[in-house]
Motif scaffolding. Structure first.
Motif, PDB file in Angstrom:
ATOM      1  N   TRP A   1       0.849  -1.190   0.000  1.00  0.00           N
ATOM      2  CA  TRP A   1       0.000   0.000   0.000  1.00  0.00           C
ATOM      3  C   TRP A   1       0.886   1.242   0.000  1.00  0.00           C
ATOM      4  O   TRP A   1       1.834   1.354   0.785  1.00  0.00           O
ATOM      5  CB  TRP A   1      -0.927   0.003   1.213  1.00  0.00           C
TER       6      TRP A   1
ATOM      7  N   GLN B   1       0.926   5.628  -0.338  1.00  0.00           N
ATOM      8  CA  GLN B   1       0.316   6.943  -0.462  1.00  0.00           C
ATOM      9  C   GLN B   1       1.240   7.781  -1.346  1.00  0.00           C
ATOM     10  O   GLN B   1       2.418   7.960  -1.020  1.00  0.00           O
ATOM     11  CB  GLN B   1       0.128   7.600   0.900  1.00  0.00           C
TER      12      GLN B   1
ATOM     13  N   ALA C   1      -1.375  -1.131  -4.194  1.00  0.00           N
ATOM     14  CA  ALA C   1      -2.522  -0.231  -4.132  1.00  0.00           C
ATOM     15  C   ALA C   1      -1.996   1.190  -3.913  1.00  0.00           C
ATOM     16  O   ALA C   1      -1.456   1.496  -2.846  1.00  0.00           O
ATOM     17  CB  ALA C   1      -3.455  -0.625  -3.004  1.00  0.00           C
TER      18      ALA C   1
ATOM     19  N   GLY D   1      -2.730   5.011  -3.311  1.00  0.00           N
ATOM     20  CA  GLY D   1      -3.760   5.910  -2.825  1.00  0.00           C
ATOM     21  C   GLY D   1      -3.210   7.312  -2.684  1.00  0.00           C
ATOM     22  O   GLY D   1      -2.061   7.602  -3.042  1.00  0.00           O
TER      23      GLY D   1
ATOM     24  N   ARG E   1     -10.551  12.476  -6.395  1.00  0.00           N
ATOM     25  CA  ARG E   1     -10.211  11.384  -5.488  1.00  0.00           C
ATOM     26  C   ARG E   1     -11.071  10.155  -5.801  1.00  0.00           C
ATOM     27  O   ARG E   1     -12.205  10.292  -6.263  1.00  0.00           O
ATOM     28  CB  ARG E   1     -10.409  11.818  -4.035  1.00  0.00           C
ATOM     29  N   PRO E   2     -10.521   8.969  -5.549  1.00  0.00           N
ATOM     30  CA  PRO E   2     -11.283   7.754  -5.859  1.00  0.00           C
ATOM     31  C   PRO E   2     -12.498   7.618  -4.956  1.00  0.00           C
ATOM     32  O   PRO E   2     -12.519   8.118  -3.826  1.00  0.00           O
ATOM     33  CB  PRO E   2     -10.273   6.632  -5.605  1.00  0.00           C
TER      34      PRO E   2
ATOM     35  N   ARG F   1     -13.398   4.889  -3.682  1.00  0.00           N
ATOM     36  CA  ARG F   1     -13.013   3.958  -2.619  1.00  0.00           C
ATOM     37  C   ARG F   1     -11.526   4.072  -2.361  1.00  0.00           C
ATOM     38  O   ARG F   1     -10.758   4.422  -3.254  1.00  0.00           O
ATOM     39  CB  ARG F   1     -13.362   2.521  -3.030  1.00  0.00           C
ATOM     40  N   GLU F   2     -11.124   3.801  -1.146  1.00  0.00           N
ATOM     41  CA  GLU F   2      -9.712   3.796  -0.791  1.00  0.00           C
ATOM     42  C   GLU F   2      -9.359   2.446  -0.186  1.00  0.00           C
ATOM     43  O   GLU F   2     -10.103   1.910   0.642  1.00  0.00           O
ATOM     44  CB  GLU F   2      -9.392   4.921   0.192  1.00  0.00           C
TER      45      GLU F   2
ATOM     46  N   ARG G   1      -7.683   0.289   2.291  1.00  0.00           N
ATOM     47  CA  ARG G   1      -7.076   0.413   3.617  1.00  0.00           C
ATOM     48  C   ARG G   1      -5.858  -0.491   3.720  1.00  0.00           C
ATOM     49  O   ARG G   1      -5.822  -1.582   3.132  1.00  0.00           O
ATOM     50  CB  ARG G   1      -8.096   0.047   4.706  1.00  0.00           C
TER      51      ARG G   1
ATOM     52  N   TYR H   1      -9.486   2.412  -7.184  1.00  0.00           N
ATOM     53  CA  TYR H   1      -8.891   2.895  -5.952  1.00  0.00           C
ATOM     54  C   TYR H   1      -7.840   3.986  -6.192  1.00  0.00           C
ATOM     55  O   TYR H   1      -7.210   4.448  -5.242  1.00  0.00           O
ATOM     56  CB  TYR H   1      -8.241   1.729  -5.195  1.00  0.00           C
ATOM     57  N   ALA H   2      -7.639   4.364  -7.438  1.00  0.00           N
ATOM     58  CA  ALA H   2      -6.618   5.361  -7.779  1.00  0.00           C
ATOM     59  C   ALA H   2      -7.287   6.711  -8.098  1.00  0.00           C
ATOM     60  O   ALA H   2      -8.378   6.752  -8.664  1.00  0.00           O
ATOM     61  CB  ALA H   2      -5.791   4.899  -8.974  1.00  0.00           C
TER      62      ALA H   2
END
Length: 224
Positions: free
Chosen positions: A37, A39, A160, A162, A184-185, A187-188, A190, A215-216
């Protein structure tokens, strides 16, 4: 939007991100995508003529991957990775990204934009998280931006990507009168969340790509 990656056989899709991030060695709650994941922060740099100069990227990884990535980089055993080893880590990751594509999909004025290999790579480790920073420049520079569309994602959804929650997750520098819009997506993902079984992602790469795109985020720069 087409990726800058080299085309490869479907059977090799999941292998490349796994090799790049070496994340298959990190224990996961279940064998399902994603495994890493990130950011992702982006600074878009334009010149006075509204041409794209560079994309400055900073990727902050989840704690599990971060701990794995800096394993054995702390020769003093003080909990702080050696600066020279962090620097080599950044260079090696940048080389791998340059060989495989940098997970950044870009369109300039409606056409796919080719980006050069990463440069100015550096790494930092703070509060249990690794951040890899690097710069991408267009292979050919000079065309003024009317529209620039960016997305950072892994079509295999092994990683993923984000967006940080802060308003300045994406910034525009230069480009007088140009406007920046960040979508922004819906969904994010987690950290630690398992979304697609590995077998399904391997058998149905298009489904993994579609899920990763969900998710992007998406960035649009528009210049008059």
């Amino acid at each position: 939007m087409r990726s800058n990656r080299t085309t490869r056989a479907p059977g090799a899709r999941t292998a490349l991100p796994a090799m790049l991030f070496c994340a298959a060695l990190v224990p996961a709650p279940a064998q399902a995508h994603p495994h890493v994941w990130v950011q992702a922060r982006t600074e878009i740099v334009l010149d006075e003529a509204k041409s794209l100069v560079a994309l400055r990227l900073a990727w902050t990884f989840d704690p599990a991957y971060s701990a794995f990535a800096v394993l054995n980089l702390d020769s003093r055993r003080d909990g702080v990775p050696d600066p020279e080893k962090l620097a080599e880590l950044a260079r090696s990751r940048a080389r791998a990204l340059g060989e495989s594509g940098s997970f950044v999909q870009a369109k300039l004025n409606g056409r796919s934009l080719r980006l050069a290999a990463p440069s100015e790579a550096r790494a930092a480790y703070r509060d249990g998280r690794l951040t890899l920073s690097f710069t991408l420049a267009p292979e050919a520079r000079g065309e003024a931006v009317r529209t620039l569309v960016l997305a950072t994602l892994d079509p295999d959804f092994y990683v993923a990507f984000g967006l940080p929650p802060e308003a300045d997750a994406v910034r525009l520098t230069g480009g007088p009168a140009c406007l920046l819009k960040l979508t922004r997506p819906a969904r994010e993902a987690r950290e630690g969340e398992q979304i697609i079984p590995d077998a399904e992602a391997t058998a149905r790469p298009a489904a993994a790509a579609a899920t990763g795109a969900d998710y992007a985020g998406r960035v649009l720069v528009a210049c008059p």
